[in-house]
Design a protein around this motif. Structure first.
Motif, PDB file in Angstrom:
ATOM      1  N   VAL A 174      30.406  41.918  33.606  1.00 62.18           N
ATOM      2  CA  VAL A 174      31.653  42.656  33.798  1.00 62.18           C
ATOM      3  C   VAL A 174      32.513  41.925  34.822  1.00 62.18           C
ATOM      4  CG1 VAL A 174      32.722  44.864  34.376  1.00 62.18           C
ATOM      5  CG2 VAL A 174      30.438  44.816  33.318  1.00 62.18           C
ATOM      6  N   ILE A 175      33.746  41.625  34.455  1.00 68.13           N
ATOM      7  CA  ILE A 175      34.677  40.932  35.337  1.00 68.13           C
ATOM      8  C   ILE A 175      35.749  41.917  35.796  1.00 68.13           C
ATOM      9  CG2 ILE A 175      36.381  39.068  35.496  1.00 68.13           C
ATOM     10  CD1 ILE A 175      34.756  37.584  33.356  1.00 68.13           C
ATOM     11  N   VAL A 176      35.946  41.996  37.112  1.00 66.96           N
ATOM     12  CA  VAL A 176      36.918  42.922  37.700  1.00 66.96           C
ATOM     13  C   VAL A 176      37.900  42.124  38.553  1.00 66.96           C
ATOM     14  CG1 VAL A 176      37.263  45.011  39.079  1.00 66.96           C
ATOM     15  CG2 VAL A 176      35.135  44.710  37.764  1.00 66.96           C
ATOM     16  N   PRO A 177      39.055  41.715  38.000  1.00 70.27           N
ATOM     17  CA  PRO A 177      40.087  41.084  38.842  1.00 70.27           C
ATOM     18  C   PRO A 177      40.718  42.140  39.743  1.00 70.27           C
ATOM     19  CG  PRO A 177      40.431  40.666  36.480  1.00 70.27           C
ATOM     20  CD  PRO A 177      39.456  41.787  36.597  1.00 70.27           C
ATOM     21  N   SER A 178      40.995  41.779  40.993  1.00 68.42           N
ATOM     22  CA  SER A 178      41.532  42.787  41.913  1.00 68.42           C
ATOM     23  C   SER A 178      42.391  42.139  42.985  1.00 68.42           C
ATOM     24  CB  SER A 178      40.393  43.564  42.586  1.00 68.42           C
ATOM     25  OG  SER A 178      40.897  44.490  43.515  1.00 68.42           O
ATOM     26  N   VAL A 179      43.520  42.782  43.280  1.00 61.67           N
ATOM     27  CA  VAL A 179      44.325  42.431  44.458  1.00 61.67           C
ATOM     28  C   VAL A 179      44.479  43.668  45.339  1.00 61.67           C
ATOM     29  CG1 VAL A 179      45.612  40.576  43.337  1.00 61.67           C
ATOM     30  CG2 VAL A 179      46.484  42.925  43.218  1.00 61.67           C
ATOM     31  N   GLY A 180      43.576  44.634  45.132  1.00 58.17           N
ATOM     32  CA  GLY A 180      43.681  45.910  45.822  1.00 58.17           C
ATOM     33  C   GLY A 180      43.120  45.878  47.225  1.00 58.17           C
ATOM     34  N   GLU A 181      42.928  47.085  47.769  1.00 57.64           N
ATOM     35  CA  GLU A 181      42.455  47.233  49.147  1.00 57.64           C
ATOM     36  C   GLU A 181      40.983  47.625  49.213  1.00 57.64           C
ATOM     37  OE1 GLU A 181      44.332  46.310  51.581  1.00 57.64           O
ATOM     38  OE2 GLU A 181      45.987  45.917  50.193  1.00 57.64           O
ATOM     39  N   PHE A 182      40.307  47.680  48.051  1.00 57.70           N
ATOM     40  CA  PHE A 182      38.873  47.977  48.001  1.00 57.70           C
ATOM     41  C   PHE A 182      38.578  49.318  48.662  1.00 57.70           C
ATOM     42  CE2 PHE A 182      39.626  43.392  48.320  1.00 57.70           C
ATOM     43  CZ  PHE A 182      39.279  43.049  47.016  1.00 57.70           C
ATOM     44  N   ASP A 183      39.338  50.311  48.217  1.00 61.92           N
ATOM     45  CA  ASP A 183      39.256  51.658  48.760  1.00 61.92           C
ATOM     46  C   ASP A 183      38.253  52.490  47.973  1.00 61.92           C
ATOM     47  OD1 ASP A 183      40.585  51.889  46.382  1.00 61.92           O
ATOM     48  OD2 ASP A 183      42.494  52.546  47.239  1.00 61.92           O
ATOM     49  N   ASP A 184      38.365  53.810  48.119  1.00 63.50           N
ATOM     50  CA  ASP A 184      37.417  54.706  47.455  1.00 63.50           C
ATOM     51  C   ASP A 184      37.477  54.577  45.937  1.00 63.50           C
ATOM     52  OD1 ASP A 184      36.655  55.602  49.933  1.00 63.50           O
ATOM     53  OD2 ASP A 184      37.871  57.425  49.877  1.00 63.50           O
ATOM     54  N   GLU A 185      38.670  54.366  45.375  1.00 64.47           N
ATOM     55  CA  GLU A 185      38.784  54.190  43.921  1.00 64.47           C
ATOM     56  C   GLU A 185      38.013  52.954  43.468  1.00 64.47           C
ATOM     57  OE1 GLU A 185      42.693  54.147  42.327  1.00 64.47           O
ATOM     58  OE2 GLU A 185      43.058  56.275  42.675  1.00 64.47           O
ATOM     59  N   PHE A 186      38.139  51.868  44.203  1.00 67.86           N
ATOM     60  CA  PHE A 186      37.403  50.653  43.864  1.00 67.86           C
ATOM     61  C   PHE A 186      35.901  50.903  43.911  1.00 67.86           C
ATOM     62  CE2 PHE A 186      35.155  46.829  45.251  1.00 67.86           C
ATOM     63  CZ  PHE A 186      35.518  45.920  44.280  1.00 67.86           C
ATOM     64  N   VAL A 187      35.433  51.571  44.961  1.00 66.29           N
ATOM     65  CA  VAL A 187      34.004  51.857  45.099  1.00 66.29           C
ATOM     66  C   VAL A 187      33.511  52.687  43.915  1.00 66.29           C
ATOM     67  CG1 VAL A 187      32.269  53.072  46.479  1.00 66.29           C
ATOM     68  CG2 VAL A 187      34.027  51.680  47.612  1.00 66.29           C
TER      69      VAL A 187
ATOM     70  N   GLY B 226      36.293  34.336  36.648  1.00 66.41           N
ATOM     71  CA  GLY B 226      35.093  35.118  36.385  1.00 66.41           C
ATOM     72  C   GLY B 226      34.397  34.681  35.118  1.00 66.41           C
ATOM     73  N   VAL B 227      35.191  34.359  34.091  1.00 69.36           N
ATOM     74  CA  VAL B 227      34.625  33.894  32.815  1.00 69.36           C
ATOM     75  C   VAL B 227      33.776  32.648  33.031  1.00 69.36           C
ATOM     76  CG1 VAL B 227      35.261  32.778  30.637  1.00 69.36           C
ATOM     77  CG2 VAL B 227      36.351  34.937  31.314  1.00 69.36           C
ATOM     78  N   SER B 228      34.238  31.738  33.882  1.00 62.14           N
ATOM     79  CA  SER B 228      33.520  30.489  34.117  1.00 62.14           C
ATOM     80  C   SER B 228      32.128  30.722  34.685  1.00 62.14           C
ATOM     81  CB  SER B 228      34.323  29.597  35.068  1.00 62.14           C
ATOM     82  OG  SER B 228      35.580  29.265  34.512  1.00 62.14           O
ATOM     83  N   ALA B 229      31.945  31.844  35.364  1.00 63.91           N
ATOM     84  CA  ALA B 229      30.648  32.144  35.967  1.00 63.91           C
ATOM     85  C   ALA B 229      29.776  33.029  35.084  1.00 63.91           C
ATOM     86  CB  ALA B 229      30.856  32.813  37.322  1.00 63.91           C
ATOM     87  N   ALA B 230      30.279  33.448  33.931  1.00 70.50           N
ATOM     88  CA  ALA B 230      29.541  34.358  33.048  1.00 70.50           C
ATOM     89  C   ALA B 230      28.580  33.575  32.160  1.00 70.50           C
ATOM     90  CB  ALA B 230      30.506  35.161  32.196  1.00 70.50           C
ATOM     91  N   ARG B 231      27.365  34.090  32.022  1.00 72.86           N
ATOM     92  CA  ARG B 231      26.346  33.434  31.206  1.00 72.86           C
ATOM     93  C   ARG B 231      25.751  34.383  30.166  1.00 72.86           C
ATOM     94  NH1 ARG B 231      28.779  30.176  33.274  1.00 72.86           N
ATOM     95  NH2 ARG B 231      28.133  28.453  34.643  1.00 72.86           N
TER      96      ARG B 231
END
Length: 401
Positions: free
Chosen positions: A39-52, A112-117
């Motif tokens: 699962v790849i999750v691109p983010s520019v957020g603040e890693f708040d409760d929604e992210f958790v 993220g795709v480059s690291a997916a196996r």
């Protein structure tokens, strides 16, 4: 002709949605498992409760690995801290945090795709919430080796806190995704076509996104014969078109076990939501014109979807179309049917919100009229988006140039 062009689609889509929807059932002996998914999750957020909450709902589905790709050293440090705390609470969580120098969802996704196996990649926004049954259900269509991309139903969490205006914005966001679910389900049932698989959450075969031609086009997409771009926006439309043009089957999986929730219209106020509406409307003009006039595969691959979504989107401007219907009937001399026409127009605007109103009946009296009015207000957004379609900024989202 105006009535046929509008109401034929309404009637056929209603029949299709309610009578022809048959989601793929999970096989007794599956060959693809959640452990085959990165699962790849691109983010520019603040890693708040929604992210958790987002990451924890993904962890509950048991993928092999989650890759969070963010921007800059500060955000990477914050993301690692938050993901480490999540991992300490969930022993089965394998979370990797990567980073790029500049905010670019397409580049973050490919990093993220480059690291997916694994055989399958799922990609998700950082504010979506999966049910624990999501992966097992959404993987079922991929048992067919011809299927390259799977999308599912998205639903906005209803939030009435914060006063009338915040509640209204949230209600409008709910309707936006309900319309998306309705149209994607209806067209997929009829000819296997969808106008877009939303980037909020989707599943794709890893060998597709590892292909050099896909990566080249995904990173260098332009519009209007190369005069606009390269683009960061419209990433999900680009992925959908690429699969259609290369002969892959796309599935819109409308199953109760795969319904993804998200938050919209609840943070940032009207200014942020206005930016999102403009970005989505501009995407419609750009992407649908590309499908019709540049790629052109849709004409033969999915003829009904081409008429009902790609062509209709150019004319589906209620502030113009509905008065034209009324004027045409008035000029015809058959004005005794005017009440029937007005009733038909009203009913056509009630069909797509029905599923939401069944779940939230308290919205019927207060919010339903506001939603109908907003349909005409949104026409102004679509008209302005047409004249500003060359604007490819990620409006409605901070931190992205």
């Amino acid at each position: 002709m105006l009535a046929i062009f509008k109401f034929l689609k309404v009637f056929v889509h209603t029949v299709s949605f309610y009578l022809l929807t048959t989601p793929t059932q999970q096989p007794v002996n599956p060959t693809i498992f959640p452990s085959d998914v990165t699962v790849i999750v691109p983010s520019v957020g603040e890693f708040d409760d929604e992210f958790v909450e987002c990451i924890e709902t993904i962890v509950a589905n048991g993928p092999r690995r989650i890759i969070v790709c963010t921007v800059g050293v500060a955000k990477q440090t914050k993301a690692k801290q938050v993901c480490s705390e999540i991992s300490s609470r969930h022993l089965n969580a394998r979370i990797t945090v990567l980073s790029l120098a500049l905010a670019n969802k397409r580049a973050q996704f490919l990093r993220g795709v480059s690291a997916a196996r694994t055989e399958i990649i799922a990609y998700a926004d950082d504010h979506v919430f999966w049910p624990p049954t999501f992966l097992k259900s959404a993987l079922a269509p991929l048992e067919d080796q011809r299927v390259g991309l799977v999308g599912t139903v998205k639903r906005v969490r209803r939030d009435r806190s914060g006063g009338f205006w915040k509640s209204l914005l949230n209600y409008i966001a709910c309707l936006y995704l309900e319309r998306h679910n309705f149209d994607c389900t209806a067209t997929y049932n009829l000819d296997g076509g969808v106008f877009v698989i939303s980037g909020r959450t989707a599943l794709i075969r890893t060998n597709i996104v590892h292909h050099v031609d896909f990566r080249r086009e995904f990173q260098n997409e332009t519009w209007l014969w190369g005069t606009v771009g390269p683009m960061k926006v419209d990433d999900d439309n680009c992925i959908t078109r690429w699969l259609v043009n290369h002969g892959w089957k796309i599935v819109f999986h409308n199953s109760p076990d795969a319904v993804v929730e998200t938050t919209l219209g609840t943070t940032g106020g009207f200014e942020k939501f206005r930016g999102q509406l403009l970005r989505w409307a501009r995407t419609t003009w750009r992407s649908n014109s590309t499908s019709l006039f540049s790629d052109r595969t849709c004409w033969t691959a999915h003829p009904w979807t081409t008429y009902a979504m790609f062509i209709s989107s150019f004319f589906n401007i209620a502030l113009i179309y509905d008065p034209l219907l009324i004027l045409a009937l008035y000029r015809s001399g058959y004005t005794r049917h005017m009440y029937s026409l007005l009733l038909a127009i009203l009913l056509s605007k009630l069909i797509k919100p029905i599923e939401h109103l069944r779940r939230e009946p308290q919205d019927i009296m207060v919010m339903l009229p506001q939603g109908i009015i907003f349909g005409y207000v949104h026409s102004l957004f679509k008209i302005w988006a047409f004249f500003t379609a060359r604007n490819i900024e990620w409006s409605g989202r901070k931190g992205i140039k």
